[in-house]
Every structure is written in C-alpha cells, then in structure tokens.
Design a protein around this motif. Structure first.
Motif, PDB file in Angstrom:
ATOM      1  N   ASP A   1      31.809 -24.516  -4.353  1.00 36.38           N
ATOM      2  CA  ASP A   1      33.221 -25.862  -4.189  1.00 36.38           C
ATOM      3  C   ASP A   1      34.495 -25.104  -3.956  1.00 36.38           C
ATOM      4  O   ASP A   1      34.139 -23.297  -4.145  1.00 36.38           O
TER       5      ASP A   1
ATOM      6  N   TRP B   1      28.389 -13.478  -2.179  1.00 37.72           N
ATOM      7  CA  TRP B   1      28.689 -13.238  -0.789  1.00 37.72           C
ATOM      8  C   TRP B   1      28.473 -11.709  -0.196  1.00 37.72           C
ATOM      9  O   TRP B   1      27.983 -11.840   1.052  1.00 37.72           O
TER      10      TRP B   1
ATOM     11  N   GLN C   1      26.318 -21.260  -0.724  1.00 39.61           N
ATOM     12  CA  GLN C   1      27.507 -22.611  -1.237  1.00 39.61           C
ATOM     13  C   GLN C   1      28.774 -22.924  -2.012  1.00 39.61           C
ATOM     14  O   GLN C   1      28.020 -21.987  -3.278  1.00 39.61           O
TER      15      GLN C   1
ATOM     16  N   SER D   1      20.636 -18.484   5.419  1.00 41.04           N
ATOM     17  CA  SER D   1      21.698 -19.464   5.529  1.00 41.04           C
ATOM     18  C   SER D   1      22.841 -19.063   4.003  1.00 41.04           C
ATOM     19  O   SER D   1      22.558 -18.371   3.490  1.00 41.04           O
TER      20      SER D   1
ATOM     21  N   ARG E   1      32.789 -24.195   5.861  1.00 40.63           N
ATOM     22  CA  ARG E   1      31.831 -24.074   5.627  1.00 40.63           C
ATOM     23  C   ARG E   1      31.015 -24.140   7.583  1.00 40.63           C
ATOM     24  O   ARG E   1      29.814 -23.481   7.699  1.00 40.63           O
TER      25      ARG E   1
ATOM     26  N   GLY F   1      28.437 -20.994   8.143  1.00 43.31           N
ATOM     27  CA  GLY F   1      27.228 -21.561   8.798  1.00 43.31           C
ATOM     28  C   GLY F   1      27.035 -21.140  10.598  1.00 43.31           C
ATOM     29  O   GLY F   1      26.239 -20.315  10.916  1.00 43.31           O
TER      30      GLY F   1
ATOM     31  N   ARG G   1      35.405 -28.560   5.168  1.00 37.69           N
ATOM     32  CA  ARG G   1      34.841 -28.438   6.197  1.00 37.69           C
ATOM     33  C   ARG G   1      34.623 -27.131   7.490  1.00 37.69           C
ATOM     34  O   ARG G   1      33.418 -27.155   8.017  1.00 37.69           O
TER      35      ARG G   1
ATOM     36  N   TYR H   1      36.603 -22.604  -0.177  1.00 37.85           N
ATOM     37  CA  TYR H   1      35.011 -22.650   0.317  1.00 37.85           C
ATOM     38  C   TYR H   1      34.414 -24.070   0.507  1.00 37.85           C
ATOM     39  O   TYR H   1      33.534 -23.396   0.963  1.00 37.85           O
ATOM     40  N   GLY H   2      35.155 -25.190  -0.077  1.00 42.05           N
ATOM     41  CA  GLY H   2      34.083 -25.958   0.021  1.00 42.05           C
ATOM     42  C   GLY H   2      34.634 -27.096   0.888  1.00 42.05           C
ATOM     43  O   GLY H   2      34.180 -28.077   1.340  1.00 42.05           O
TER      44      GLY H   2
END
Length: 773
Positions: free
Chosen positions: A187, A113, A185, A182, A168, A172, A165, A162-163
C-alpha cells in the motif's frame, strides 16, 4: 480520502496542451518509451560502447544489456510520490524535497524490492550497477549525490504511491517483460524524510550509499568501465525516449528513426571531397599522406601553423576511420566555429555540408550571426541534445563537448552512444591547461577502442612522454608524424629590440602593412588602442557582448584580407581563432606556448616558393608593467605555470635576434628544462561509481557573465537570446552583484555598473556607489 486517490493518474512529464495527453506522459507509458528506446540503442550500439572501452567479451555484453534494460524499466518509479506529482502539476508553487531519482533508489533498496530485483541478475554486482545508473541519470552541479538535506518548506514526510494503479501497472509490465517473478505488493506509505529514529529516507539513502561504496571498491577495472558506460547510456536513452514522443511519431517510425541515425557516419567520398576543395589543385604534402598510412590507434601530428594539419585530419578520417562518425575538437568556441566555417559550411547555400553540425555552448548564436544561417539550429534540437548529436555524421565542436563526458557534463553524456561509434581529432592540444590535458590523458587511457588523432604546433617533451606513458600502460604505442620541413624550416620571424614599438607600428602602417598587437589583458588592450587611436585600431577581446564579439572578429579578418594598412589590438583570443597573416607582431611577454601561437599569426602566408627572397618579418616583445612599474603577470598563474616570465625570457634568449623558423620555436621550447609533468586526472564519470557528481574539465577562471540592463527587456520578450548578448566580465569590484536580478540564470547589471562600447568592449566603472543605482 486516501491521498493516492487524489491523483487519478501518475504523471511522468508535464502536459500543458489543450488536448488529451498521450500515454507517454504517464508513468507506465514513459517507462515503456524509454525501455523501447533502450532496446534499440543497445541493438545498434552496445557492441560499440563496450568496444570503446576495450570490453569485447560476450559475457560483458550480456550483463550490459540486462543492467540497462532493467534500469530503463525502473528509472523513474520514484516519480510515484506526492511531492513530484504536486510539483509537476503546480510548477513553482511546490518543492520536491528529494529528487525523484533518489526516491527511486530508496524504493529499490527496500528489502522486499532489492530481493526481488536481485533475482533478475546472475551476479549481485549488476543489481548495484543498475541502481547507480538510476540514481545518477540526472547529473547537474546543483544536484547532490547523494542528497544530504531537505530544502526548507518541503515538509517532513513524503507519500510513496506503491498502491497506485499506475505504479502497479508499471512494475507488473516490466516484471513480465524481463521474465521476473511477481513483484512485491504494498500500500501507499508515508515516509519520514530526515528522521533518524524513524529510519528517514535521507538516513537510509546515506546508509545504503556507504554499503555501495564498499561494493564499488571490490569491482574489477572492467566492471568499473561497464558501470560508466551503463550510466551514460541510460542518460542518453532517457533523453531520447522522453523526447521522441513529443514528435508524435508512431512506434514503428520512432524505432526506424533511431536505427537510422545510430548508423550515421560520413561517407569517405564526402571527406575526400572536402580535402580536394581545400587543396585547390595542389598536391598533397608528404606528411599528409603519411598520416593516412599510420597504423596505431593514437597518432600525434606535430606541424606548424598553416601547414595543412586540418586537411591531413580529414584525409586520416576518410582513409583510416571509414564507418565511424567524426568529431573534430577545438580548444575554444571561436576556433570551433572557424573550423566549421572553413570546411563544413556552404557560404553560398548558407547550410552545412555532408550533414555536419557545429557543437558548442554558443553554436546556435554563431549560426545566426556569423554563418547567417538561422535554420541550422532550432530550439527543439538544441533542447534535445542527445538526438542532435546522434544524427550528426561530422561534428565540429569544442573539446569540452567530448572530454566533458569524463566529468559527467551533460553534452558528453547525451552524446555517449554516438561518441562510442566515433573517431576523434583533437586540434591545438598544446593550448590545453594542465587539467584539460590531464582529462585528455584519461580519455586516451580509458577509450581503448576509438581511433584518435592529436594535432599540435609544439608540445613539450613531458607532455609527449605523458601520452606515451598512458598508452604504454595499455600495451599501445604512440605513432608520431612531423610536418613539412620545407615550410617549418622557413625563416619567418626575427625579434626586433628597440625602445619605441609605437613608432615601429606607425612606420609599418605607413608602408601599408598589417600590424597585430596582442596584450595579456583586456585593460591593456584598451590602453594600447587608446595610445594608437590615430591609427584607427580595431579592438578584439573576450569582453564584448557575444554578438558584438562575432562582428569584431569579422572586422579584423576582413581588414587583414583587404588591401591597405590595418592595425588590430587584441588579447589571447588572437592566439588561435584569427586566421590572418600580419607583417609586424607586437606582443606582451607571455608563457612560451602563447608566444608561439601569437607568432603563428605573423608572416603566416610565407611559403617555400619565397626561397631566395627577403622572408623574415619582425616581432617585438613588450614587458607588461603596471602603473607603478612592476611586472604584471596577470592573467597567468605561477602556481600552474611556474616562473613563466623567467622561462619565456630564457626561451627568447635562446632564439636571439637572428631569423627563426616554426621548427626553431618548437625546438627551443621542447628542450627547455622547465616543464612540469602532467598526469591523468580523476574522472567523475569513470571513478564516481555510486555517486554521479559533475566536475570541470578546465582550470577555473573567475569571472561573471552578465546581461546589460539595456538588453534585459529584449531577452525577456524573446527578441534576443541570453547567449547572444551575454557579456563576460572579470570579478566585480564590489559584492553588490549578488543582489542583482537574474534572467535565465544570468545577472542583470544596473545601468551604471558597466561602461560598454560595442567597438571597444566593457569595463567596470570605478565608483562603487554606482552599482547600487
């Protein structure tokens, strides 16, 4: 089941209404709200914020904007954890092991990160400044910076979503908004909180903070100022961005409201109208005109009590500071309220004038009790301090409201975007203790782009020189203006030395006079009032329930304005907040600045038209002795003031028994070779860097504010506010108070702990056993 699936949505704010929650309650929507708010705040005030620090280059402006937009976009990502989500859904039932801002810090310093976020900046230092903004956006005395322990019962691990929605979606969105590649990514991850071998969260935060401290030391002075401005700006924008959705405003309406309020400033014509009304057809005095012709950024006005300094201040603001908000800062809540009432409050319409507001810890109570105008303040405005200050063109406040910024106190931080656009009047600066004066010096040193008027009746040479030195280091000069000679040289006072001040008091009252007796402690005030009970004294000190204190204040003022005799027995609260004119002053021996302030209540109404007639009025100085005959120095501290009794006696000896003027008092004080030097203090805001701690702006004064048992039920039921009935007391005689119940953070005193009379005030009872009942 995956623990992330337990929470269909990630909350950022608690929602209890019986209606569908708006998008701003959830993490992605909240981050977008604060981001959009930040865009507007920067558009309207970024130049002003940097100019206040003397940073006006386009490069700093570009960096400032980028740092804050990214900080706003990510500041609450750490709410994506199981502790926070459980806590916000079940308040009081679960514990947050590590506060969410530090969870965000942990997340954003993980290698994948940090590499990603560093790509957002041209220089790596700006990534760290953004991190420090995030980790410090909820400063409070009880919030460790950084955290070093996990509270009991919080568990040993934390799951980071982290996973999820919502997480994310949030990352995003801002990756696209800020044109970043991007995002990483991943979990959900279960993280040990304090384990050493497993790389626990606390251990990693501590390691990273040690690295950050080295980076902070390498920053330039300008970059450190940039950091302070950015940290304060994120705090203000977060509060505003969090608050505006509660008003159910459309996005365009919110943006319009922010742009509008961030452009508020008093109209010069409104300030000139205040001046005209106070003059009541009299001409301006030459010194008042001189203040408006000054050219330096910082001006020191030295003028005696009652000469018209405040008129000069509003005139200065109207003519020298057009387009800026105005903050008029007083040493105490009482003086701030009086200043507001005298100039900015319409007593007929029961409303403020020209959009002015009163800011201090008890302003809401004063509005209801003293100004009789409850609609001046509503709970929503009090709760959302940033919006409350941003929309105010003229602010009357305690000095803590402004200088608290330098020690990360929330009122100042919330107001920062507005403060950066303002001009400042600091009144009665001689009344500041060394720490408060040192904080003022640091403000003068750091805020190189804001105009400042300092006002005082008298100021020792070392204090004046400290101001000159601070400004000199910045390449600036202090401009000084002196008050009117015709008023300041009037022989108003003479010292009377005799063996019976009580007899003198009674004789003066028999002549219809107004007598003010000022004691150094509440206990002495009560004692002297009892000795003069046949004279029906009014008692005024700090140890009243606040609503009673407001009434006692009004009683004293009204008694001195009416025809006929009056006696008021007071403590130091009389030194600034009482606008009255006594015909006899009796005072305990006190430090010289306090004596000068007390003398400012004697023969105050004398003016130059009295030349040729008897003018001077007597004052009596009493040595405050204990019951054993020893001199009582309380509440003044030799460690701060030196051998103040000897200094005060020397000052009195210099004055002698001849009639003296305000200028004589100030000059005798100025030339005494006994003043300690003062210097700018450390600032938690300016010097903290990676850490965001909260410190005090004044020297500590031990004591305990309590709620009487008889008021507790009313407070719990909402009939009374805590600040309305809070009773300040000295340290209790036993340790039993630590086990007393609390209400809104204040201890509730048992029935028999305090002897309280609304006309005399409160006193601890002497029998320790009573505290256990």
């Amino acid at each position: 089941m995956n623990r992330a699936e337990h929470y269909d949505r990630l909350l950022a704010k608690r929602w209890t209404a019986n209606a569908p929650a708006p998008s701003s309650v959830y993490l992605p929507g909240h981050l977008q709200d604060v981001y959009r708010t930040m865009e507007i705040v920067l558009r309207c005030t970024a130049d002003d914020q940097l100019r206040a620090f003397g940073l006006e280059s386009a490069e700093y402006l570009r960096r400032f904007r980028r740092i804050l937009l990214l900080a706003a976009a990510v500041h609450d990502l750490g709410k994506a954890n199981d502790h926070f989500q459980a806590m916000i859904r079940r308040p009081g039932q679960t514990t947050q092991a590590i506060r969410h801002e530090w969870v965000t810090y942990y997340m954003l310093t993980r290698p994948e990160w940090s590499t990603w976020l560093k790509s957002a900046f041209d220089c790596e230092e700006d990534y760290y400044i953004a991190l420090w903004c995030v980790s410090g956006h909820h400063p409070a005395p009880e919030h460790a910076s950084p955290p070093t322990s996990v509270p009991g019962g919080a568990g040993s691990t934390m799951r980071l979503f982290y996973g999820h929605r919502d997480f994310r979606a949030a990352v995003g969105w801002f990756a696209e908004e800020l044109s970043l590649p991007s995002p990483p990514q991943g979990d959900d991850a279960d993280i040990s909180l304090s384990g050493v071998k497993s790389g626990g969260m606390l251990v990693e935060i501590g390691r990273q903070m040690r690295n950050d401290s080295g980076i902070w030391r390498r920053l330039s002075d300008a970059e450190k100022k940039l950091t302070a401005a950015a940290k304060a700006c994120l705090i203000g924008a977060d509060v505003a961005g969090s608050a505006l959705p509660r008003h159910s405003l459309a996005v365009q309406t919110k943006c319009h409201w922010l742009r509008k309020v961030l452009g508020y400033a008093p109209e010069p014509g409104d300030l000139l109208e205040l001046v005209r009304e106070r003059l009541t057809n009299q001409k301006l005095r030459p010194f008042q005109e001189e203040v408006t012709r000054t050219r330096q950024r910082v001006v020191l006005l030295r003028a005696g009590c009652g000469t018209g300094k405040t008129i000069a201040a509003y005139l200065w603001a109207a003519r020298r500071c057009a387009g800026r908000r105005l903050y008029v800062c007083y040493p105490t809540t009482a003086t701030a309220t009086e200043g507001f009432r005298d100039y900015l409050f319409d007593s007929v319409e029961l409303r403020s004038r020209h959009g002015a507001r009163l800011f201090h810890s008890r302003a809401e109570v004063d509005a209801a009790l003293l100004l009789h105008a409850e609609d001046l303040y509503d709970d929503e405005q009090i709760r959302i301090q940033s919006l409350y200050s941003w929309s105010t063109p003229v602010v009357c406040c305690t000095v803590d409201t402004v200088l608290g910024l330098l020690q990360n106190q929330r009122r100042g931080l919330y107001a920062w975007p507005a403060l950066a656009q303002s001009a400042f009047v600091f009144d009665e600066v001689h009344a500041y203790d060394d720490r408060l004066f040192g904080t003022l010096l640091r403000f003068l040193e750091a805020m190189r782009g804001v105009p400042i008027l300092l006002m005082t009746a008298s100021l020792p040479d070392p204090h004046c020189q400290a101001i000159r030195d601070v400004l000199g280091k910045c390449g600036e000069v202090l401009e000084e203006v002196h008050g009117p000679s015709d008023l300041e040289t009037l022989k108003r006072y003479y010292r009377w030395e005799g063996d019976s001040p009580h007899r003198m008091v009674r004789e003066e009252l028999a002549r219809g006079g107004k007598v003010l007796w000022v004691c150094n402690t509440v206990d002495r005030a009560m004692e002297k009032a009892a000795e003069l009970s046949d004279c029906k004294p009014l008692i005024y000190h700090s140890r009243f329930r606040y609503e009673d204190r407001v009434q006692r204040h009004a009683d004293v003022i009204n008694a001195f304005r009416r025809e006929g005799p009056a006696l008021a027995v007071c403590t130091q609260v009389a030194e600034m907040s009482l606008d009255l004119s006594a015909t006899l002053l009796v005072t305990d021996l006190a430090p010289v600045p306090a004596l000068i302030q007390r003398l400012g209540r004697l023969n105050r109404n004398l003016d130059s038209s009295a030349v040729g007639r008897p003018q001077a009025r007597p004052f009596v100085v009493v040595e405050p002795n204990n019951s054993d005959g020893k001199f009582m120095e309380s509440p003044y501290d030799r460690n701060q003031l030196g051998d103040w009794p000897a200094i005060s006696r020397q000052w009195l000896a210099t004055l002698g028994n001849k009639p003296v003027s305000q200028r004589d008092l100030a000059e005798a004080w100025r030339i005494l070779p006994c003043h300690q030097s003062v210097a700018p203090v450390q600032s938690a805001w300016l010097d903290g860097g990676p850490r965001t701690t909260v410190d005090s702006v004044r020297d500590a004064s031990p004591g305990l504010t309590v709620v009487l048992h008889s008021d507790a039920d009313s407070v719990r039921a909402g009939g009374k506010r805590v600040m309305q009935v809070g009773l300040p007391m000295p340290p209790p005689p036993t340790e039993e108070w630590k086990s007393w119940p609390t209400i809104h953070g204040f201890r509730v005193a048992p029935v028999h702990a305090i002897a309280y009379d609304p006309m005399r005030g409160g006193k601890w009872r002497n029998d320790p056993e009573l505290y256990e009942k």
